[in-house]
Structures are given as structure tokens and as C-alpha cells.
Design a protein around this motif. Structure first.
Motif, PDB file in Angstrom:
ATOM      1  N   SER A  95      -7.167  -3.417 -30.623  1.00  0.00           N
ATOM      2  CA  SER A  95      -6.444  -4.449 -29.871  1.00  0.00           C
ATOM      3  C   SER A  95      -6.145  -4.072 -28.417  1.00  0.00           C
ATOM      4  O   SER A  95      -5.862  -4.957 -27.604  1.00  0.00           O
ATOM      5  CB  SER A  95      -5.117  -4.760 -30.579  1.00  0.00           C
ATOM      6  N   THR A 153      -2.073 -11.217 -30.847  1.00  0.00           N
ATOM      7  CA  THR A 153      -2.581 -11.361 -32.214  1.00  0.00           C
ATOM      8  C   THR A 153      -1.409 -11.352 -33.190  1.00  0.00           C
ATOM      9  O   THR A 153      -0.497 -10.528 -33.065  1.00  0.00           O
ATOM     10  CB  THR A 153      -3.548 -10.220 -32.556  1.00  0.00           C
ATOM     11  N   GLY A 203      -1.978  -7.211 -27.724  1.00  0.00           N
ATOM     12  CA  GLY A 203      -3.310  -6.785 -27.311  1.00  0.00           C
ATOM     13  C   GLY A 203      -4.179  -7.904 -26.778  1.00  0.00           C
ATOM     14  O   GLY A 203      -3.702  -8.999 -26.458  1.00  0.00           O
ATOM     15  N   ALA A 205       3.757  -3.103 -30.766  1.00  0.00           N
ATOM     16  CA  ALA A 205       3.582  -3.996 -31.913  1.00  0.00           C
ATOM     17  C   ALA A 205       4.941  -4.254 -32.545  1.00  0.00           C
ATOM     18  O   ALA A 205       5.920  -3.522 -32.303  1.00  0.00           O
ATOM     19  CB  ALA A 205       2.620  -3.395 -32.938  1.00  0.00           C
ATOM     20  N   ALA A 236      -3.495  -2.775 -27.493  1.00  0.00           N
ATOM     21  CA  ALA A 236      -2.105  -3.205 -27.315  1.00  0.00           C
ATOM     22  C   ALA A 236      -1.244  -2.039 -26.858  1.00  0.00           C
ATOM     23  O   ALA A 236      -1.577  -0.856 -27.067  1.00  0.00           O
ATOM     24  CB  ALA A 236      -1.565  -3.776 -28.625  1.00  0.00           C
ATOM     25  N   ASP A 250       1.063  -8.089 -32.194  1.00  0.00           N
ATOM     26  CA  ASP A 250       0.805  -7.126 -31.122  1.00  0.00           C
ATOM     27  C   ASP A 250       0.468  -7.875 -29.841  1.00  0.00           C
ATOM     28  O   ASP A 250       0.097  -9.054 -29.877  1.00  0.00           O
ATOM     29  CB  ASP A 250      -0.333  -6.172 -31.508  1.00  0.00           C
ATOM     30  N   ASN A 306      -5.748  -1.537 -37.327  1.00  0.00           N
ATOM     31  CA  ASN A 306      -6.557  -2.420 -36.484  1.00  0.00           C
ATOM     32  C   ASN A 306      -5.957  -2.543 -35.084  1.00  0.00           C
ATOM     33  O   ASN A 306      -6.686  -2.627 -34.091  1.00  0.00           O
ATOM     34  CB  ASN A 306      -6.666  -3.802 -37.119  1.00  0.00           C
ATOM     35  N   VAL A 307      -4.632  -2.582 -34.998  1.00  0.00           N
ATOM     36  CA  VAL A 307      -3.981  -2.652 -33.687  1.00  0.00           C
ATOM     37  C   VAL A 307      -4.351  -1.430 -32.847  1.00  0.00           C
ATOM     38  O   VAL A 307      -4.701  -1.534 -31.660  1.00  0.00           O
ATOM     39  CB  VAL A 307      -2.450  -2.769 -33.851  1.00  0.00           C
ATOM     40  N   SER A 323      -5.434 -15.181 -33.431  1.00  0.00           N
ATOM     41  CA  SER A 323      -5.769 -14.182 -32.421  1.00  0.00           C
ATOM     42  C   SER A 323      -6.673 -14.795 -31.355  1.00  0.00           C
ATOM     43  O   SER A 323      -7.877 -14.563 -31.340  1.00  0.00           O
ATOM     44  CB  SER A 323      -6.455 -12.981 -33.086  1.00  0.00           C
TER      45      SER A 323
END
Length: 398
Positions: free
Chosen positions: A324, A384, A348, A329, A326, A346, A319-320, A378
Motif C-alpha cells: 500500500s 483502502t 496508502g 493504518a 501507507a 490505511d 498487505n498494507v 480501494s
């Protein structure tokens, strides 16, 4: 309580079942009221104490029959009555409460309910039966006003009778049935069923992994070797044969790589051999973003918990990367009492919400299967933080 506030409550049969339940309780008050009237007719100071002793003695003698009758009456408003406790003192307590309070309250409620039902139709009854006015109100607008008031009172009385029946049923269930024990049995049964399902899924996962590793993967390796030998034998020959064999070998190698990735997704071998820290470190190495890993675990958790933790981190990192935006992490994990706590952080843009997608919901379900919880913080603009708490052991371990 939920059924009382339902807009269709008054249009259903529940108010009438509640009234019937209360009416049966009102009949039980008649012998006690007759005894009270008899005591008042005896001008002796010992009459009241003797009456109280008589009532208590009768309640003690009839405690179990009264309890059985009340459980039968309870089915009017509750179709799922649990078995009786079979306790004499609980039955005696309910019998005392019934004779002293419940029966009298039921009688008053029935009288009020019948009055509220009769007042709106009183003009029709007076006309049809040719009787004196039922509602004696002076003035030309007195009778219509009384009828209007009765129409307003009918739904109010319906709700009040329903509330009264609900309260009495709760008292009866508490003293005379075993809802808590029944609920505990159902919870335990669901827990055992969930554990069996987890074991079955894990066994099936292991079987698929073994079949892919020992079957399809080995056959692909043999095929690649055969194509390699054929490619060497055909080297230098004219035509498309050598090129097609080389292309087939390259395709087979790609399929083998995909199959190995699939097997790693089912259950990574590094997780089985070296545990969660090494498996998470491998995930971090494969991630296109820089990921810092710091796991301080005193021991390995149960296999199902370890697998759930691994996939939680894997899904979080996916998901990151996907959503995100980002640049880095961080993964941390440690023991907190009897729980394993993993945090994926992260930098993001944030905005992750489990309610808006199935990914985080599926992750929460996977964690919940082994008794864990998932929390996501988040805010818009980031960062997040995904926090997973897992037990060290599942119900069938330790």
C-alpha cells in the motif's frame, strides 16, 4: 433458460426432446376437445355446465395418476426430477390446468411445429410422392418464397417450443415435485460438511501446534542449553572448536526463533489466553507502521470465528506493509447486531483488487468458511478500507 440461449441449442437434441414433451401433452388434449365437440352438438343449455362438472370430477379422480404421468413425462426435459409431493390438491390443480390450458396449447404448438418442418421440404415431398402442392401460393415465386420462409421459421419455432417446454416443466416442478426441499437438504448437507471440515482442520492445527511446542521446541531448547554448556567448557581452548560450538548455538537460537514465529502463526497463544483485542494489539505492535487499534467487543466470539478474524487482520496488515505504501493504518471492530464487524483502514495508494491476486481471495475464502463476508474499497490513489463481517457463532456453537 441458459440452455435456450446457448448457440448450440438447435444443434443438440434438446429441441427434439422439447417437441416430444409437448407432443405427449397434445395427446392429452384430444379427449377434452372431443368432449367440447360433443357439447356443441347438443343444443341444450345444461350441456356445457354438465361437461364442466364431468371434467372436474374426472380430474379429481385421476389427479394422482395424472401427476405421476406428468412426473414421468417431465423426465424427457429434466433428468433430475425430485420425488413427488403426494398432495391430492396440488395434483388436482395441475390436472385442471392441463385439461383447460396446457393440453390445448401443446396441440397448437405441435401443429405449428410440424407445419414449419414440412414447408421447407414440401417441393421434395411433392416430387417424390407425386402429390398436389402442399403449400398453395399463387405466382412463380410463391413456392420458393414459402420454402425460404419455412427455413427461417424452423429455428424460431425450435426456440419457441423449447421455451414452451421450459415453462410447462417449471409449472409441473412447482406443483408436483419438491425441488425447493431437495435444494434445502443439499444446502444443509453442505453446511454440515463445511462445519465438520472446519472442526477437523482446527483439531489438526491444534495437534500440530502442540507437537511443535511440546516436542521440537523443547528439544531445541535442550540443544541450545547443551551447546551453551559446551561453549563454556571449551572457552579458552585453542583451535576452531569453541568458535564452531558458539556458531552452532547461535544457529540453534535462530531456528528456535523461527519455530516460535511459526507456532505463533498457527494459533497465537495470546489469542487463546486473552482474546482477539490483545492478539490484534500484539499484531499492531509488531507492525513496522504505526497502527491504531480500537476494538469494542462485548464478548468473545466462537473460537473458529475468533481465529478467522485474527488472520483476516493479520493478512490485511501484511498487505498494507507490502503493497500500500501507507504511512499509518487503523483497525476498528465492534458489534453490529448479530455480526462482528472489523475494518482495516490505511492511507496508502489504493488499487487493491481481489480479482487480481490470490491473497485477498484466500482471505475471502477463509472468512466465508465461518459464514462471514469480506468487502474491499480501494480506489486508485487510496485510501483502502477492508471490511470483514463475521457471525458471533458458527453453526455448531451457541
Amino acid at each position: 433458460m441458459a440452455e435456450l440461449i446457448h448457440p448450440r441449442f438447435l444443434l443438440s437434441g434438446r429441441p427434439w426432446r422439447a417437441l416430444w414433451y409437448v407432443a405427449l401433452g397434445a395427446f392429452g388434449a384430444l379427449p377434452v376437445l372431443a368432449l367440447v365437440k360433443g357439447v356443441n352438438a347438443v343444443p341444450q343449455p345444461w350441456a356445457a355446465p354438465v361437461a364442466v362438472v364431468v371434467v372436474l370430477a374426472v380430474d379429481l379422480l385421476l389427479a394422482m395418476p395424472i401427476a405421476a404421468a406428468e412426473r414421468h413425462r417431465l423426465r424427457i426435459v429434466d433428468q433430475h426430477v425430485a420425488p413427488g409431493r403426494g398432495c391430492l390438491w396440488r395434483g388436482f390443480g395441475y390436472a385442471v390446468a392441463f385439461t383447460a390450458v396446457i393440453g390445448v396449447v401443446d396441440l397448437v404448438a405441435v401443429v405449428v411445429a410440424l407445419a414449419a418442418l414440412v414447408v421447407p421440404v414440401s417441393p421434395l415431398l411433392e416430387f417424390v410422392l407425386d402429390i398436389d402442392p402442399i403449400v398453395n401460393v399463387d405466382g412463380p415465386v410463391g413456392a420458393p418464397a414459402a420454402v425460404l420462409a419455412g427455413l427461417v421459421l424452423v429455428p424460431l419455432v425450435g426456440y419457441l417450443v423449447g421455451l414452451l417446454a421450459l415453462g410447462q416443466a417449471a409449472v409441473a416442478r412447482r406443483l408436483l415435485t419438491r425441488p425447493a426441499a431437495g435444494l434445502a437438504d443439499r444446502v444443509q448437507e453442505l453446511t454440515d460438511s463445511r462445519t465438520r471440515l472446519v472442526d477437523a482442520f482446527e483439531a489438526e492445527r491444534t495437534r500440530i501446534e502442540r507437537d511443535l511446542h511440546d516436542g521440537a521446541q523443547q528439544r531445541l531448547v535442550a540443544l541450545i542449553m547443551t551447546l551453551g554448556v559446551a561453549e563454556l567448557d571449551l572457552a579458552g581452548l585453542a583451535g576452531n572448536g569453541p568458535r564452531l560450538v558458539a556458531k552452532a548455538r547461535a544457529e540453534a537460537e535462530g531456528v528456535l526463533a523461527d519455530l516460535r514465529e511459526l507456532i505463533r502463526g498457527i494459533r497465537p497463544q495470546v489469542l487463546t489466553d486473552r482474546g482477539l483485542p490483545a492478539a490484534v494489539a500484539e499484531l499492531a505492535d509488531r507492525c513496522p507502521l504505526p497502527v491504531t487499534v480500537r476494538l469494542d467487543l462485548p464478548r468473545r466470539p466462537a473460537p473458529q470465528v475468533e481465529l478467522a478474524a485474527y488472520f483476516a487482520v493479520s493478512e490485511a496488515l501484511a498487505n498494507v506493509v507490502k503493497h500500500s505504501q501507507a504511512s499509518c493504518a487503523r483497525i476498528t471492530g465492534a458489534a453490529r447486531g448479530e455480526r462482528l464487524v472489523l475494518v482495516v483502514h490505511d492511507n496508502g495508494t489504493g488499487g487493491a483488487d481481489p480479482a487480481r491476486g490470490t491473497g485477498l481471495l484466500g482471505l475471502a475464502d477463509r472468512v466465508a468458511v465461518v459464514g462471514g463476508t469480506l468487502a474491499v474499497r480501494s480506489p486508485r490513489g487510496g485510501p483502502t478500507e477492508l471490511r470483514v463481517e463475521l457471525p458471533w457463532e458458527t453453526p455448531d456453537f451457541g
